[in-house]
Design an enzyme around this catalytic site. Structure first.
Site, mmCIF file in Angstrom:
data_model
loop_
_atom_site.group_PDB
_atom_site.id
_atom_site.type_symbol
_atom_site.label_atom_id
_atom_site.label_comp_id
_atom_site.label_asym_id
_atom_site.label_seq_id
_atom_site.Cartn_x
_atom_site.Cartn_y
_atom_site.Cartn_z
ATOM 1 C CE LYS A 140 15.014 -16.781 -10.278
ATOM 2 N NZ LYS A 140 15.973 -15.676 -10.521
ATOM 3 C CB CYS A 183 16.116 -12.990 -27.361
ATOM 4 S SG CYS A 183 14.546 -12.149 -27.130
ATOM 5 C CD GLU A 205 8.853 -17.049 -25.770
ATOM 6 O OE1 GLU A 205 9.671 -16.861 -26.686
ATOM 7 O OE2 GLU A 205 7.674 -17.373 -25.973
ATOM 8 C CD GLU A 244 21.338 -15.301 -26.893
ATOM 9 O OE1 GLU A 244 21.426 -16.035 -25.897
ATOM 10 O OE2 GLU A 244 20.283 -14.736 -27.242
HETATM 11 P P1 NAD Z 1 19.650 -17.038 -17.723
HETATM 12 O O1 NAD Z 1 19.211 -18.251 -18.437
HETATM 13 O O2 NAD Z 1 20.991 -17.019 -17.111
HETATM 14 O O3 NAD Z 1 18.648 -16.685 -16.533
HETATM 15 C C1 NAD Z 1 17.277 -16.472 -16.764
HETATM 16 C C2 NAD Z 1 16.525 -16.706 -15.469
HETATM 17 O O4 NAD Z 1 16.576 -18.089 -15.156
HETATM 18 C C3 NAD Z 1 17.104 -15.963 -14.260
HETATM 19 O O5 NAD Z 1 16.043 -15.466 -13.481
HETATM 20 C C4 NAD Z 1 17.861 -17.070 -13.534
HETATM 21 O O6 NAD Z 1 18.012 -16.831 -12.145
HETATM 22 C C5 NAD Z 1 16.983 -18.268 -13.802
HETATM 23 N N1 NAD Z 1 17.660 -19.564 -13.703
HETATM 24 C C6 NAD Z 1 18.939 -19.880 -14.008
HETATM 25 N N2 NAD Z 1 19.186 -21.192 -13.801
HETATM 26 C C7 NAD Z 1 18.014 -21.738 -13.400
HETATM 27 C C8 NAD Z 1 17.595 -23.058 -13.062
HETATM 28 N N3 NAD Z 1 18.450 -24.088 -13.111
HETATM 29 N N4 NAD Z 1 16.305 -23.264 -12.718
HETATM 30 C C9 NAD Z 1 15.429 -22.237 -12.700
HETATM 31 N N5 NAD Z 1 15.756 -20.965 -12.983
HETATM 32 C C10 NAD Z 1 17.035 -20.713 -13.340
HETATM 33 O O7 NAD Z 1 19.417 -15.869 -18.772
HETATM 34 P P2 NAD Z 1 19.825 -14.330 -18.620
HETATM 35 O O8 NAD Z 1 21.304 -14.305 -18.777
HETATM 36 O O9 NAD Z 1 19.169 -13.733 -17.425
HETATM 37 O O10 NAD Z 1 19.096 -13.700 -19.902
HETATM 38 C C11 NAD Z 1 19.651 -13.708 -21.153
HETATM 39 C C12 NAD Z 1 19.061 -14.829 -21.990
HETATM 40 O O11 NAD Z 1 17.633 -14.681 -22.101
HETATM 41 C C13 NAD Z 1 19.561 -14.810 -23.403
HETATM 42 O O12 NAD Z 1 19.886 -16.098 -23.828
HETATM 43 C C14 NAD Z 1 18.379 -14.262 -24.197
HETATM 44 O O13 NAD Z 1 18.374 -14.596 -25.541
HETATM 45 C C15 NAD Z 1 17.224 -14.819 -23.460
HETATM 46 N N6 NAD Z 1 16.012 -14.044 -23.755
HETATM 47 C C16 NAD Z 1 15.065 -14.610 -24.555
HETATM 48 C C17 NAD Z 1 13.912 -13.907 -24.881
HETATM 49 C C18 NAD Z 1 12.851 -14.512 -25.752
HETATM 50 O O14 NAD Z 1 11.770 -13.950 -25.840
HETATM 51 N N7 NAD Z 1 13.092 -15.637 -26.395
HETATM 52 C C19 NAD Z 1 13.722 -12.619 -24.372
HETATM 53 C C20 NAD Z 1 14.712 -12.075 -23.558
HETATM 54 C C21 NAD Z 1 15.859 -12.809 -23.250
#
Ligand code: NAD
Length: 478
Positions: free
Chosen positions: A176, A284, A250, A381
């Protein structure tokens, strides 16, 4: 085909799902509609992935056959690289030349080529006699059906970081993308089929957080891998506990960038500017907390403010643009809120801090000084082009300040003293520590967090291992 789901090797209509509008963040205009998949859609995708796993159409291929198909996918992505880069820039606002075509897509192709090779790695499989009269074998087997949930900052690259190791291991997948950035991931569906990866092995479902939740809850999904925020990681882990799934997380980061007196200050300025504004700071591993040893803090701050002012911000397809908009108006309001609260708490905004006039979700490259170590702007963050500058006196203090956040994804330290670099890199609690640089990654090197940045690795052979489970087979041989 953006208004369909990719299930069992074909485009299908949703059953009971809604619609999500997709915007171009550089203009705020709607560019597409996708399905907000229902629980029934997720069930269909999991049934397809389960069937594909248990009949062995992928998991029972030889590693060489799987490797070839992944390599063909890399070739196809390379052949269509400009089209993918264009679509990615339209959906995210990323500078086309500098980020989408210049960085994300070529790296995604390289990642696939690495995972094609890693599919044939034999490490972890072994045999031996550990009890008289018996032979023991250790087999590394695929985990099964995996749910993979991606964020919006590097949509296609994150999809590849997820499917690459899972495919190499022999798993089947329900993937997804993030609700705001699904377009390139959907487009990958047909390429996956053209590469000869059988129907049902990779299923792509679009939708919001509830769709993600439905994947995590599904009893036939054996493992979930999320790249997202730490809060989502915590929720996901709780949900996954009900069915005792493997969890691979991640999560967020808050990278320190630690500069000693003897560092090359021109390189410090250039790299801090690049890595706090690359992808509009929505990274990130972005440089977010600059700590400079006392003697040089004035000089570094002055140079940094000037460099941040000269970052070329603009439309994704404009020549020479280095930084585009944030992903959404919600994200821009979030970033603005962090900066306003920092200011209200006594920090100084040395440059930027606001949204320029005009359309799109732009935000100025921002440098903040005089923030307290315990202030929200240092601890949380932001995920925008915002860098704080603080000073330190000693090596011990640099380590203490660097480690003093809940996150542990990446850090850099800048010094010409090799002994100091070695001492400090072992003290920093981060999954990646760069010395005299910040942000480069390779397909071969593991990427993942310490502390609340999560666990499990992306990239590298370790990532493939995360999608495998060890089985012990013991043979009585006499
Ligand atoms: P987010 O946590 O809002 O969403 C990430 C994904 O999770 C989306 O597809 C969302 O629809 C899904 N999601 C949200 N709630 C959920 C639930 N309860 N159950 C299952 N899925 C759910 O993050 P974002 O705003 O899309 O991305 C930014 C974040 O991602 C930042 O915190 C960033 O640091 C992190 N990030 C980490 C890495 C890494 O390698 N560590 C890489 C890229 C981004």
């Amino acid at each position: 085909m953006s208004n369909k789901l990719w299930i069992d090797g074909q485009w299908v209509d949703s059953k009971g799902g809604g619609i999500l509008a997709i915007e171009n963040p550089a203009t705020g205009e709607k560019i597409a509609e996708v399905i907000d998949a229902s629980r029934e859609d997720i069930d269909r995708a999991v049934v397809a992935a389960r069937q594909a796993f248990y009949d062995g159409r992928w998991s029972k291929l030889t590693p060489g056959q799987r490797s070839l198909a992944i390599w063909r996918l890399a070739d196809l992505l390379q052949a269509n690289i400009e089209e993918f880069a264009r679509l990615e820039s339209e959906n995210t606002g990323k500078p086309y030349q500098f980020v989408s075509l210049g960085a994300d897509m070529p790296f995604a192709v390289d990642n696939l080529r690495f995972f094609a090779a890693a599919a044939r790695d034999t490490h972890g499989n072994s045999a031996g006699e550990y009890m008289k009269g018996y032979t023991s074998m250790f087999r590394r087997e695929p985990v099964g059906v995996v749910g993979q949930i991606a964020p919006w900052n590097y949509p296609l690259m994150m999809a590849i970081w997820k499917i690459g190791p899972a495919l190499a291991a022999g798993c089947t997948i329900v993937l997804k993308p993030a609700p705001t950035t699904p377009l390139t991931t959907l487009k990958l569906g047909e390429l996956i089929a053209a590469a000869g990866i059988p129907a049902g092995v990779v299923n792509i479902v679009t939708g919001g957080n509830d769709t993600g939740q439905a994947i995590v809850e599904h009893p036939d999904v054996r493992m979930v891998s999320l790249t997202g925020s730490s809060n989502t990681g915590k929720k996901l882990m709780k949900t996954a506990a009900d069915t005792l799934k493997r969890v691979h997380l991640e999560l967020g980061g808050k990278a320190p960038f630690i500069v000693f007196d003897d560092a090359d200050l021109d390189a410090v300025t250039a790299v801090a500017t690049l890595t706090s504004t690359f992808n509009t700071g929505q990274d990130c591993t972005a440089a977010t907390r600059l700590y400079v040893q006392e003697k040089q803090v004035g000089k570094v701050t002055e140079a940094l403010v000037e460099a941040m002012r000269s970052v070329k911000v603009g439309m994704p397809f404009e020549n020479g643009v280095q930084m585009g908009p944030l992903i959404s108006n919600i994200q821009r309001e979030r970033v603005k809120g962090f900066v306003e609260r920092a200011k209200a708490g006594g920090a100084k905004i040395l440059t930027g801090g606001g949204a320029p006039a005009g359309k799109g979700y732009y935000f100025e490259p921002t440098v903040i000084s005089d923030a307290d170590q315990k202030a929200e702007i240092i601890q949380s963050e932001v995920f925008g082009p915002v860098l704080t500058v603080s000073s330190f006196k000693s090596e011990d203090e640099a380590v203490r300040l660097g480690n003093d956040v809940l996150y542990g994804l990446a850090a850099s330290l800048w010094t010409k003293d090799i002994g100091r670099a070695m001492r400090i890199s072992s003290e920093l609690e981060f999954g990646t520590v760069w010395i005299n640089d910040h942000i480069p990654l390779t397909s071969e090197t593991p990427h993942g967090g310490f502390k609340q940045s999560g666990f499990g690795k992306d990239l590298s052979a370790e990532a493939v291992g995360d999608y495998q489970i060890t089985k012990h087979v013991m043979v009585k041989n006499s």
